[in-house]
Design a protein around this motif. Structure first.
Motif, short mmCIF file in Angstrom:
data_model
loop_
_atom_site.label_atom_id
_atom_site.label_comp_id
_atom_site.label_asym_id
_atom_site.label_seq_id
_atom_site.Cartn_x
_atom_site.Cartn_y
_atom_site.Cartn_z
N ARG A 29 0.84 -1.21 0.00
CA ARG A 29 0.00 0.00 0.00
C ARG A 29 0.87 1.25 0.00
N GLU A 30 0.20 2.42 -0.06
CA GLU A 30 0.87 3.70 0.17
C GLU A 30 0.60 4.11 1.61
N GLU A 31 1.58 4.79 2.21
CA GLU A 31 1.41 5.23 3.60
C GLU A 31 2.36 6.40 3.88
N ARG A 32 1.90 7.33 4.70
CA ARG A 32 2.74 8.47 5.08
C ARG A 32 3.72 8.03 6.16
N GLN A 33 5.01 8.34 5.94
CA GLN A 33 6.07 8.01 6.89
C GLN A 33 7.01 9.20 6.96
N SER A 34 7.24 9.74 8.14
CA SER A 34 8.13 10.91 8.33
C SER A 34 7.71 12.07 7.42
N GLY A 35 6.41 12.26 7.25
CA GLY A 35 5.91 13.36 6.45
C GLY A 35 5.97 13.14 4.95
N VAL A 36 6.32 11.94 4.52
CA VAL A 36 6.48 11.63 3.09
C VAL A 36 5.52 10.51 2.71
N MET A 37 4.85 10.64 1.57
CA MET A 37 3.99 9.56 1.09
C MET A 37 4.90 8.48 0.51
N THR A 38 4.87 7.29 1.10
CA THR A 38 5.77 6.20 0.72
C THR A 38 5.01 5.03 0.12
N LYS A 39 5.77 4.16 -0.50
CA LYS A 39 5.27 2.87 -0.97
C LYS A 39 5.74 1.84 0.05
N VAL A 40 4.82 1.01 0.53
CA VAL A 40 5.15 -0.01 1.52
C VAL A 40 5.16 -1.37 0.84
N TYR A 41 6.26 -2.09 1.05
CA TYR A 41 6.41 -3.44 0.51
C TYR A 41 6.62 -4.41 1.66
N ASP A 42 5.92 -5.54 1.62
CA ASP A 42 6.20 -6.64 2.54
C ASP A 42 7.28 -7.49 1.91
N TYR A 43 8.08 -8.14 2.73
CA TYR A 43 9.14 -8.99 2.21
C TYR A 43 9.32 -10.21 3.10
N SER A 44 10.01 -11.20 2.57
CA SER A 44 10.39 -12.37 3.36
C SER A 44 11.75 -12.85 2.88
N VAL A 45 12.51 -13.41 3.82
CA VAL A 45 13.84 -13.93 3.54
C VAL A 45 13.90 -15.35 4.11
N LYS A 46 14.31 -16.28 3.29
CA LYS A 46 14.44 -17.67 3.74
C LYS A 46 15.64 -17.82 4.66
N ARG A 47 15.57 -18.80 5.54
CA ARG A 47 16.65 -19.03 6.51
C ARG A 47 18.00 -19.24 5.82
N GLU A 48 18.03 -19.97 4.74
CA GLU A 48 19.31 -20.27 4.07
C GLU A 48 19.97 -19.01 3.48
N ASN A 49 19.20 -17.93 3.34
CA ASN A 49 19.74 -16.67 2.82
C ASN A 49 19.91 -15.61 3.90
N SER A 50 19.55 -15.94 5.14
CA SER A 50 19.57 -14.98 6.23
C SER A 50 20.99 -14.68 6.70
N HIS A 51 21.22 -13.41 7.00
CA HIS A 51 22.47 -12.97 7.62
C HIS A 51 22.17 -12.27 8.94
N TRP A 52 20.92 -12.37 9.40
CA TRP A 52 20.50 -11.74 10.65
C TRP A 52 20.88 -12.67 11.79
N GLN A 53 21.90 -12.32 12.52
CA GLN A 53 22.46 -13.18 13.56
C GLN A 53 21.87 -12.80 14.91
N ILE A 54 21.17 -13.75 15.55
CA ILE A 54 20.59 -13.56 16.87
C ILE A 54 21.39 -14.42 17.84
N ILE A 55 21.92 -13.79 18.90
CA ILE A 55 22.68 -14.51 19.91
C ILE A 55 22.00 -14.31 21.25
N MET A 56 21.64 -15.41 21.90
CA MET A 56 21.00 -15.37 23.22
C MET A 56 21.52 -16.52 24.06
N SER A 57 21.84 -16.22 25.30
CA SER A 57 22.28 -17.24 26.26
C SER A 57 23.36 -18.14 25.67
#
Length: 159
Positions: A29-57
């Motif tokens: 959809r379109e949506e206002r963000q920080s005073g600007v009319m933006t285009k909003v895109y949903d996305y998904s990333v598969k685990r095998e392509n992920s570089h988001w490293q979460i470290i806990m305990s």
């Protein structure tokens, strides 16, 4: 419970848009963000392509993730990124990690404006409990540092 969230402002954006991450984008959809009319895109990333490293305990995991990205169509600049980890294994200490980063154009001592992060939030919840941590970072008082130098080459001193 301590969460180490291995993503910082620039790398989050660069990694999400990298061909190696192979994110799948879908216009929402379109949506206002920080005073600007933006285009909003949903996305998904598969685990095998992920570089988001979460470290806990003492455990490390690179989850699949999904989220949304807000883009200013006039400048092609990203103004917000939201992401949520999905599919954490049962033995991992959390089952929910979410992150959001807001960007704005900021003037740094000269006439130029730079697209910089201004606000970030991360939420993580301990598996099987109501215990969640909420980390908020506001970026402000940016300064531009610059310098000049000159290198002069001369003949070696004769002995």
């Amino acid at each position: 419970m301590r969460l180490v969230h291995r993503r910082v402002f620039g790398t989050m954006l660069i990694d999400l848009l990298s061909p190696a991450t192979a994110a799948q984008f879908h216009y929402r959809r379109e949506e206002r963000q920080s005073g600007v009319m933006t285009k909003v895109y949903d996305y998904s990333v598969k685990r095998e392509n992920s570089h988001w490293q979460i470290i806990m305990s003492g455990q490390k995991y690179l989850p699949a993730y999904k989220g949304s990205i807000w883009i200013d169509p006039a400048t092609a600049r990203v103004l917000r990124i939201e992401m949520q980890g999905v599919g954490f294994p049962e033995e991992f200490p959390t089952d929910d990690v979410e992150s959001a980063m807001d960007y704005q154009f900021t003037r740094l001592g000269d006439a130029k404006q730079y697209l910089l992060p201004v606000h970030a939030e991360t939420i993580s919840c301990q598996r099987g409990s109501d215990f969640c941590s909420h980390n908020v970072i506001d970026f402000r008082n940016y300064h531009k540092y610059s310098g000049e130098s000159t290198i002069t080459f001369t003949d070696a001193i004769k002995k």
